[in-house]
Enzyme design. Structure first.
Site, PDB file in Angstrom:
ATOM      1  CG  LEU A  19      -2.047   1.016   1.416  1.00 16.97           C
ATOM      2  CD1 LEU A  19      -3.052   0.902   0.057  1.00 16.97           C
ATOM      3  CD2 LEU A  19      -2.663   0.843   2.400  1.00 16.97           C
ATOM      4  CG  ASP A  38       9.854  -0.357   4.025  1.00 13.36           C
ATOM      5  OD1 ASP A  38       8.708  -0.283   3.864  1.00 13.36           O
ATOM      6  OD2 ASP A  38      10.429  -1.276   3.999  1.00 13.36           O
ATOM      7  CG  ASP A  75      10.919   1.025  13.719  1.00 14.77           C
ATOM      8  OD1 ASP A  75       9.649   1.520  13.727  1.00 14.77           O
ATOM      9  OD2 ASP A  75      11.127   0.170  14.699  1.00 14.77           O
ATOM     10  CG  ASN A 102       1.163   2.644   4.655  1.00  8.54           C
ATOM     11  OD1 ASN A 102       0.158   2.004   4.214  1.00  8.54           O
ATOM     12  ND2 ASN A 102       2.323   1.741   4.084  1.00  8.54           N
ATOM     13  CE1 TYR A 174      -3.134  -3.316  11.475  1.00  9.81           C
ATOM     14  CE2 TYR A 174      -5.470  -3.882  11.160  1.00  9.81           C
ATOM     15  CZ  TYR A 174      -4.176  -3.396  10.856  1.00  9.81           C
ATOM     16  OH  TYR A 174      -4.191  -2.842   9.445  1.00  9.81           O
ATOM     17  CE  LYS A 178      -3.678   0.148  11.246  1.00 10.05           C
ATOM     18  NZ  LYS A 178      -2.611   0.917  10.603  1.00 10.05           N
ATOM     19  CB  THR A 208      -0.291  -5.609   1.054  1.00 12.47           C
ATOM     20  OG1 THR A 208      -0.659  -5.797   2.508  1.00 12.47           O
ATOM     21  CG2 THR A 208      -1.071  -4.433   0.601  1.00 12.47           C
TER      22      THR A 208
END
Length: 313
Positions: A19, A38, A75, A102, A174, A178, A208
């Site tokens: 993504l 990344d 990171d 992201n 998660y 979120k 992904t």
């Protein structure tokens, strides 16, 4: 005719694959100069030869297409790494205009089986990672405004998830992270509006490397058809929210996948009870709340599981 993001610079975290990669390419296509972040480091290809880090490969892909891009390896859950990321955007392109958060990981397990590290690592990368980059971007924009610069431009696009909206049973870490990102987004939207900055969050559904197990049974596209879970369905909304056209969109949450964008409304009060006395007692609460919930559908919670059924058409 100028491109909508021409003259702007952007950061996309977790942009080496999936993504984030699609989002970085879309921002570049729309004219932005991009810092591709990344965590992935250089490795070896099938022949054993050294290979570039994923972020470097995406940055090179943007440059090969005529755009401007630079890679950043690190990171974002580390505070100083996030600082260096924003500093790189400013030093390389003169300023920062767009931040797309992201980067993320999955450590799925039921709450009774989850380890402390599985909880901490997901919350750290998602929620703390979003805060870290947002903090330094906000410092940059506020500093420019305080220095007397007029027309400061700032866009933040955060990544939440339907797991938060629907209450994914196997993803307590998660879903919590979120949900926290949505709170961070709405708080940031209010805090930074005076400086010309907007902050919005998306709940993308995309196939992904990170989500291949999650969507394993979702179905594959037919011959010649675009996968409804392709990241390319999500990247355009990021481009739009990063653009001047979205100046009036702030503190919003949008679900996006498969050719569909759904605007999620804010929570609303569904019922209110007042005590007949000075303060509620257990007995009075029992008399009003127990029948209220007895009349509600069985199994209904604050979670909005119906979002999982949203489709184009």
């Amino acid at each position: 005719m100028s491109l909508p993001l021409e003259g702007l610079s952007a950061i996309v975290t977790g942009a080496g694959r999936g993504l984030g990669r699609a989002e970085a390419l879309e921002l570049a296509r729309l004219g932005a100069a991009v810092v591709v972040n990344d965590y992935g480091q250089p490795g070896r290809d099938g022949s054993g030869a050294a290979s570039a880090a994923p972020a470097e490969e995406v940055a090179e892909e943007i440059r090969a297409a005529g755009g401007r891009a630079v890679a950043h390896l690190g990171d974002v859950s580390d505070f100083e790494t996030a600082r260096s990321l924003v500093d790189l955007a400013v030093s390389e392109f003169g300023k920062l205009d767009v931040l797309v958060n992201n980067a993320g990981i999955l450590r799925d397990r039921m709450v009774f089986s989850m380890t402390e590290d599985e909880w901490d690592s997901v919350v750290r990368v998602h929620l703390k990672g979003h805060f870290n980059t947002t903090h330094f971007a906000a410092v940059h924009w506020r500093g420019r405004s305080k220095a007397g610069e007029t027309g400061v431009y700032g866009r933040i696009v955060n990544t939440s998830s339907e797991a938060f909206l629907a209450g994914s049973a196997g993803q307590p870490n998660y879903a919590a992270a979120k949900g926290g990102i949505v709170g961070l987004t709405t708080s940031t939207a209010l805090a930074l509006a005076r400086y010309g900055v907007t902050a919005n969050a998306i709940c993308p559904r995309a196939r992904t490397r990170m989500t291949e197990d999650v969507f394993a049974g979702f179905g594959e596209p037919g011959e010649g058809e675009l996968d409804p879970l392709s990241p390319e369905h999500v990247a355009p909304i990021v481009g739009y929210l990063a653009s001047p056209a979205a100046a009036g969109v702030n503190g919003q949450l949008l679900v996006v996948h498969g050719g569909m964008v759904a605007v999620v409304d804010r929570p609303r009060v569904s019922a209110k009870f007042d005590t007949a006395k000075e303060a509620f007692t257990y007995e009075e609460l029992d008399s009003v709340l127990t029948p209220h919930y007895a009349s509600r559908p069985a199994g209904e919670t604050f979670a909005a599981a119906e979002v999982l059924g949203l489709r184009k058409g």
